[in-house]
Write a protein that holds these residues in place. Structure first.
Motif, PDB file in Angstrom:
ATOM      1  N   ASP A 285       0.550  -1.350   0.085  1.00 30.78           N
ATOM      2  CA  ASP A 285       0.056   0.012  -0.199  1.00 30.78           C
ATOM      3  C   ASP A 285       0.553   1.128   0.109  1.00 30.78           C
ATOM      4  O   ASP A 285       0.431   2.180  -0.666  1.00 30.78           O
ATOM      5  N   CYS A 288       2.345   1.910  -4.089  1.00 28.65           N
ATOM      6  CA  CYS A 288       1.761   2.197  -3.797  1.00 28.65           C
ATOM      7  C   CYS A 288       1.151   3.254  -4.223  1.00 28.65           C
ATOM      8  O   CYS A 288       0.462   4.852  -4.965  1.00 28.65           O
ATOM      9  N   ASP A 305      -2.338  -8.788 -10.997  1.00 26.17           N
ATOM     10  CA  ASP A 305      -3.434  -8.916 -10.795  1.00 26.17           C
ATOM     11  C   ASP A 305      -4.239  -7.943 -11.803  1.00 26.17           C
ATOM     12  O   ASP A 305      -4.133  -6.685 -10.605  1.00 26.17           O
ATOM     13  N   TYR A 307      -7.247  -6.410 -11.973  1.00 27.61           N
ATOM     14  CA  TYR A 307      -8.150  -5.710 -10.875  1.00 27.61           C
ATOM     15  C   TYR A 307      -7.908  -5.238 -10.112  1.00 27.61           C
ATOM     16  O   TYR A 307      -8.226  -4.103  -9.446  1.00 27.61           O
ATOM     17  N   ASP A 308      -6.536  -5.323  -9.694  1.00 28.14           N
ATOM     18  CA  ASP A 308      -6.480  -4.516  -8.258  1.00 28.14           C
ATOM     19  C   ASP A 308      -5.367  -3.590  -8.825  1.00 28.14           C
ATOM     20  O   ASP A 308      -5.185  -3.017  -8.467  1.00 28.14           O
ATOM     21  N   ASN A 310      -6.211  -1.608 -11.108  1.00 26.86           N
ATOM     22  CA  ASN A 310      -7.288  -0.976 -12.245  1.00 26.86           C
ATOM     23  C   ASN A 310      -7.635   0.054 -10.756  1.00 26.86           C
ATOM     24  O   ASN A 310      -8.177   0.947 -10.666  1.00 26.86           O
ATOM     25  N   ARG A 311      -8.396  -0.880  -9.502  1.00 26.05           N
ATOM     26  CA  ARG A 311      -8.886  -0.194  -8.422  1.00 26.05           C
ATOM     27  C   ARG A 311      -7.710   0.426  -7.812  1.00 26.05           C
ATOM     28  O   ARG A 311      -7.713   1.772  -7.126  1.00 26.05           O
ATOM     29  N   ARG A 312      -6.360   0.425  -7.930  1.00 25.50           N
ATOM     30  CA  ARG A 312      -5.047   1.470  -8.109  1.00 25.50           C
ATOM     31  C   ARG A 312      -4.876   2.338  -8.575  1.00 25.50           C
ATOM     32  O   ARG A 312      -4.175   3.467  -8.416  1.00 25.50           O
ATOM     33  N   ASP A 313      -5.406   2.307  -9.955  1.00 23.91           N
ATOM     34  CA  ASP A 313      -5.375   3.156 -10.960  1.00 23.91           C
ATOM     35  C   ASP A 313      -3.749   3.278 -11.560  1.00 23.91           C
ATOM     36  O   ASP A 313      -2.805   4.338 -11.512  1.00 23.91           O
TER      37      ASP A 313
END
Length: 334
Positions: A285, A288, A305, A307-308, A310-313
């Motif tokens: 974290d 990121c 991942d 999806y992860d 994308n969530r974290r841009d």
């Protein structure tokens, strides 16, 4: 079986053994078809094609279909593979930008005589507004030496060579086994063997291709005009890694960082000209957050991942490492 030197498709080692994608495919099929293989050597592709037509050999591999060939030979019902044709220049030649055909005007290109690559390259040039300047060579050694000695600007073929860099690729070319027109009996055996092999192991051709034609094989990385400009402006790139993530990264008491990633990014520095500076963080974290805040240019290791990400841009690169995982339990416990 007809043999001619054809790079990663088939070649002879210094000890005289036959190796390569085609050779491994032949040996595998021989087990299914109960064949005993006898390799007959030819100096060139043209000579091998003549030998097949005259019945001196029964089969050739890695052949693309053309109207002329389909009228004179018979082909396996199943393709061997689909090969990308790479345009390569010397690794010290910065005249051409990867993917930018405008920089390839008047470029001479060495190609193996008798190969369908001549037609494909000519068509590719016309599609991209280029005038083809093709120089045909009898053997791959002659073609490769011509590039390395500066007699031609580039070469085109299905495998890369040392001392070169890729600047473009054609659309994929389907390759087949090709047989003497009288050997319909052998074609039946071949088709059956290929069908059973691919039924039992659907990923066979993909795995074999990855073994003999990995993206990084032989040639050095090549860069577009924009990428070259980025490298010029960014001599140092900060890379976020974890403080306690052995064996990948570990922050030592003296402030140094060692582990697999340290060695890996040292290698990338030598290959790209960019200096990668590792910066240690306590958690993923935190790494990121540093990336999105612009304090580092990239994260050194991020699980694949999407999806992860994308969530974290954040954007992911191609995977540079694949790992097998196992489950470990105490003996006797379910």
């Amino acid at each position: 079986v007809g043999y001619f030197s054809n790079g990663d498709f088939m070649h002879k080692t210094s000890s005289g053994n036959y190796e390569g994608y085609d050779i491994a495919y032949y040996y595998t099929l021989a087990g299914y078809a109960n064949w005993k293989l006898n390799f007959v050597e030819f100096d060139s592709l043209d000579a091998a094609l003549a030998g097949l037509k005259e019945g001196k050999i029964d089969i050739l591999s890695g052949m693309s279909k053309t109207p002329e060939r389909t009228s004179s030979y018979i082909f396996s019902s199943i393709k061997m593979c689909s090969a990308l044709i790479a345009v390569q220049v010397r690794e010290d030649n910065d005249k051409y930008d990867t993917g930018d055909t405008a920089t390839m005007k008047d470029m001479t290109c060495g190609i193996l005589a008798g190969s369908n690559v001549v037609t494909l390259y000519t068509d590719w040039c016309k599609d991209n507004g280029l005038k083809p300047h093709v120089v045909e060579y009898t053997t791959l050694d002659e073609r490769n030496n011509a590039l390395l000695k500066g007699k031609v600007d580039s070469i085109a073929g299905g495998s890369t060579i040392e001392g070169a860099q890729k600047i473009a690729e054609f659309p994929s070319l389907d390759l087949f086994f090709m047989l003497n027109s009288s050997r319909t009996d052998l074609k039946k055996q071949l088709d059956r063997a290929m069908s059973i092999l691919l039924l039992q192991n659907p990923g066979f051709t993909t795995d074999l291709h990855d073994e003999y034609f990995p993206q990084t094989r032989n040639s050095r990385p090549s860069f577009s005009k924009n990428e070259k400009e980025y490298i010029r402006q960014h001599k140092v790139v900060d890379v976020a890694v974890l403080k306690d993530d052995a064996p990948f990264s570990r922050l030592n008491s003296d402030g140094t960082i060692d582990g697999i990633l340290s060695e890996y990014y040292d290698h990338l520095s030598r290959r790209t000209g960019i200096k990668f500076k590792l910066v240690a963080y306590d958690s993923k974290d935190a790494a990121c957050e540093a990336l999105t805040a612009g304090r580092v240019g990239m994260i050194g290791k991020f699980e694949n991942d999407i999806y992860d990400a994308n969530r974290r841009d954040v954007m992911l690169s191609f995977a540079y490492l694949q790992m097998n995982l196992v489950s470990i339990t105490y003996t006797g416990q379910q």
